[in-house]
Write an enzyme that holds these catalytic residues in place. Structure first.
Site, PDB file in Angstrom:
ATOM      1  N   HIS A  82      18.982   3.757  14.639  1.00 39.81           N
ATOM      2  CA  HIS A  82      18.239   2.809  13.515  1.00 39.81           C
ATOM      3  C   HIS A  82      19.808   2.917  13.264  1.00 39.81           C
ATOM      4  CE1 HIS A  82      17.137   1.257   9.220  1.00 39.81           C
ATOM      5  NE2 HIS A  82      18.498   0.691   9.700  1.00 39.81           N
TER       6      HIS A  82
ATOM      7  N   HIS B 108       5.505   3.470  11.043  1.00 43.43           N
ATOM      8  CA  HIS B 108       5.598   4.330   9.592  1.00 43.43           C
ATOM      9  C   HIS B 108       4.424   4.659   9.678  1.00 43.43           C
ATOM     10  CE1 HIS B 108      10.007   4.358   9.956  1.00 43.43           C
ATOM     11  NE2 HIS B 108      10.726   3.175  10.040  1.00 43.43           N
ATOM     12  N   LEU B 109       4.098   5.821   9.972  1.00 42.07           N
ATOM     13  CA  LEU B 109       2.541   5.983   9.580  1.00 42.07           C
ATOM     14  C   LEU B 109       2.545   7.033   8.363  1.00 42.07           C
ATOM     15  CD1 LEU B 109       0.921   6.546  12.863  1.00 42.07           C
ATOM     16  CD2 LEU B 109       0.814   4.587  11.470  1.00 42.07           C
ATOM     17  N   ARG B 110       3.870   7.236   7.828  1.00 38.61           N
ATOM     18  CA  ARG B 110       3.949   7.826   6.133  1.00 38.61           C
ATOM     19  C   ARG B 110       3.413   9.352   6.053  1.00 38.61           C
ATOM     20  NH1 ARG B 110       8.082   5.021   5.297  1.00 38.61           N
ATOM     21  NH2 ARG B 110       6.815   2.505   5.149  1.00 38.61           N
TER      22      ARG B 110
ATOM     23  N   HIS C 203       4.001   0.182   2.424  1.00 36.40           N
ATOM     24  CA  HIS C 203       4.070   0.404   0.805  1.00 36.40           C
ATOM     25  C   HIS C 203       3.157  -0.010  -0.218  1.00 36.40           C
ATOM     26  CE1 HIS C 203       8.651   1.695   2.528  1.00 36.40           C
ATOM     27  NE2 HIS C 203       8.499   0.487   2.098  1.00 36.40           N
TER      28      HIS C 203
ATOM     29  N   HIS D  54       7.154   2.206  17.467  1.00 44.31           N
ATOM     30  CA  HIS D  54       8.446   2.070  16.008  1.00 44.31           C
ATOM     31  C   HIS D  54       6.941   1.786  15.157  1.00 44.31           C
ATOM     32  CE1 HIS D  54      12.076   1.401  13.713  1.00 44.31           C
ATOM     33  NE2 HIS D  54      10.992   1.849  13.070  1.00 44.31           N
TER      34      HIS D  54
ATOM     35  N   ASN E  23      10.358   9.938   9.461  1.00 46.93           N
ATOM     36  CA  ASN E  23      10.691   9.989   7.735  1.00 46.93           C
ATOM     37  C   ASN E  23      10.130  10.127   6.791  1.00 46.93           C
ATOM     38  OD1 ASN E  23      10.144   7.699   8.818  1.00 46.93           O
ATOM     39  ND2 ASN E  23      11.325   6.245   7.736  1.00 46.93           N
TER      40      ASN E  23
ATOM     41  N   ASP F 140       7.832  -1.753  13.859  1.00 45.86           N
ATOM     42  CA  ASP F 140       8.391  -1.526  12.737  1.00 45.86           C
ATOM     43  C   ASP F 140       7.853  -1.252  11.604  1.00 45.86           C
ATOM     44  OD1 ASP F 140      10.263  -0.409  11.215  1.00 45.86           O
ATOM     45  OD2 ASP F 140      12.048  -1.379  11.041  1.00 45.86           O
TER      46      ASP F 140
END
Ligand SMILES: [Zn+2]
Length: 431
Positions: free
Chosen positions: A179, A62-64, A309, A60, A94, A305
């Site tokens: 989620h 987020h590598l964007r 940002h 899990h 996402n 997770d």
């Protein structure tokens, strides 16, 4: 390919403690182990008794990429993962556009291979655009390299769509990660609903929003036979629901995150958006229950997770700042220092949550230190204390709730497929 040897490491994997030995890596695999195994190596790394163990797996992160490279990209994210001791990362879908087409999955896989950092195993979107309306083409996405189906970041509100997704995924043997937060109950909450949110006058997101949807998703797993992995379980109630369904034999697994194991909603008294995550940080009683569940073996994996940002985004006010924090580089030292050094959790149990546990969730071969196994390894320095310094993060998100905290257990060397993906120079002596 060069022959790399690691000399004098203490070897530990899910099969047990193998004592101090040398390990030779060749052609991406462990070629020899034991005394004298280092002979003939072109590169020799002296471990000095540090702990050598299979590289971690994160289901899990987020590598964007694509589209949000201002927050993170594959190069920075997979370098950050390697710095955190992770050899394999499942990236969330996402992004912008979302990972809902086979071409996007194939691009990510190809790009990541050229980076020689952590291995990328992309997740694909459960629904087109994460809109929760129509299913994506799971067979085509799997063919392109997707290993998991998830709309993570956005709960799947429609139970019927979730059921169809699970039926389809079950046929293909794909894991569906959820989620689980009921959007109508969660509403516009920016933190846990409870005493602290009332005191601060901030809109809360009740624990019930999570527990209710965890219950639905477990029922759907039971109904369809799909392997459902509940992401970031944060509360006692939610975990009790998972335990209930596990006892019934439902094909359900679950994950907890480093931040939900170490922080509570009391941190929001600072009004610092760094502590704004979804699902939210809960109460001390919830954290205690999660930690106890680790000891009882109820939790299958620790997923970071990791949610980078920009600083500017996280410096907005609490109401408008985005959810999520970067943590992949500090996850192991944080949990080692807070849980293992304090005697709360045995080291093998923590390692299992980062190695065998996630491998079993995915149906992958459990990682082992043995001849012929992939040379995905991490060397951990359990002795040297060093402060968390976000300025030195490989992640583009150079802030952390744990900035300045002194931790032990830093990864000094991460090898992926026999290639050095991370090295903390001052910690490892070379000869
Ligand atoms: Zn997430």
């Amino acid at each position: 390919m060069s022959r790399l040897a690691i000399r004098g490491a203490r070897l530990l994997d899910g099969a047990g403690d193998h004592g101090v030995a040398d390990v030779l890596l060749e052609d991406g695999t462990i070629a020899a182990m034991g005394e004298g195994a280092a002979a003939g190596a072109e590169t020799l790394i002296d471990a000095g008794g540090a702990l050598l163990t299979p590289a971690f797996l994160d289901l899990h992160a987020h590598l964007r990429e694509p589209g949000q490279e201002v927050k993170e990209d594959l190069a920075s994210g997979l370098a950050a993962a390697a710095a955190g001791g992770f050899g394999t990362v499942v990236s969330m879908a996402n992004t912008s556009p979302t990972v809902d087409e086979p071409g996007i999955v194939a691009d990510l896989v190809q790009k990541a291979e050229r980076l020689s950092k952590a291995r990328l195993r992309p997740a694909a979107a459960l629904s087109h655009g994460l809109r929760g309306e129509t299913l994506t083409d799971y067979a085509a996405l799997q063919e392109a390299g997707a290993v998991m189906i998830t709309d993570d970041g956005i709960p799947v509100a429609n139970g019927r769509l979730m059921r169809s997704a699970c039926e389809y995924a079950a046929d293909l043997g794909l894991v569906v990660q959820t989620h689980s937060e009921d959007p109508s109950l969660r509403a516009d909450g920016v933190m846990n609903e409870g005493e602290v949110s009332q005191e601060l006058g901030l809109p809360g997101n009740p624990d019930a929003a999570e527990a209710a949807m965890v219950f639905r998703d477990c029922e759907i797993a039971r109904l369809t036979g799909a392997r459902v992995h509940i992401a970031h379980v944060t509360s006692k109630r939610s975990l009790q629901v998972v335990e209930h369904f596990k006892a019934l034999g439902a094909p359900v697994t679950c994950e907890v995150t480093p931040h939900h194991l170490t922080l509570t909603d009391a941190a929001l008294r600072s009004f610092d958006p760094v502590f704004k995550v979804a699902p939210p940080l809960r109460t001390e009683a919830d954290v205690a229950y999660l930690r106890d569940a680790l000891r009882r073996g109820v939790v299958d994996s620790i997923g970071t997770d990791h949610a980078p940002h920009t600083r500017a985004e996280k410096e907005r006010d609490l109401m408008s700042a985005p959810f999520g924090l970067p943590n992949i580089e500090v996850a192991f030292p944080l949990l080692y220092t807070r849980l293992v050094e304090t005697g709360e959790l045995e080291l093998p149990a923590l390692l299992a949550l980062l190695q065998d546990g996630p491998a079993r969730v995915m149906g992958w071969t459990v990682p082992r230190l043995e001849v012929g196994a992939p040379a995905d390894l991490v060397l951990l320095d359990l002795e040297t204390e060093r402060a968390v310094d976000p300025q030195r993060f490989r992640s583009k998100a150079r802030f952390s709730p744990w900035a300045g905290e002194r931790l032990r257990g830093w990864p000094t060397l991460t090898v992926v497929g026999g290639v050095v993906a991370h090295r903390l120079e001052e910690r490892v002596a070379t000869s």
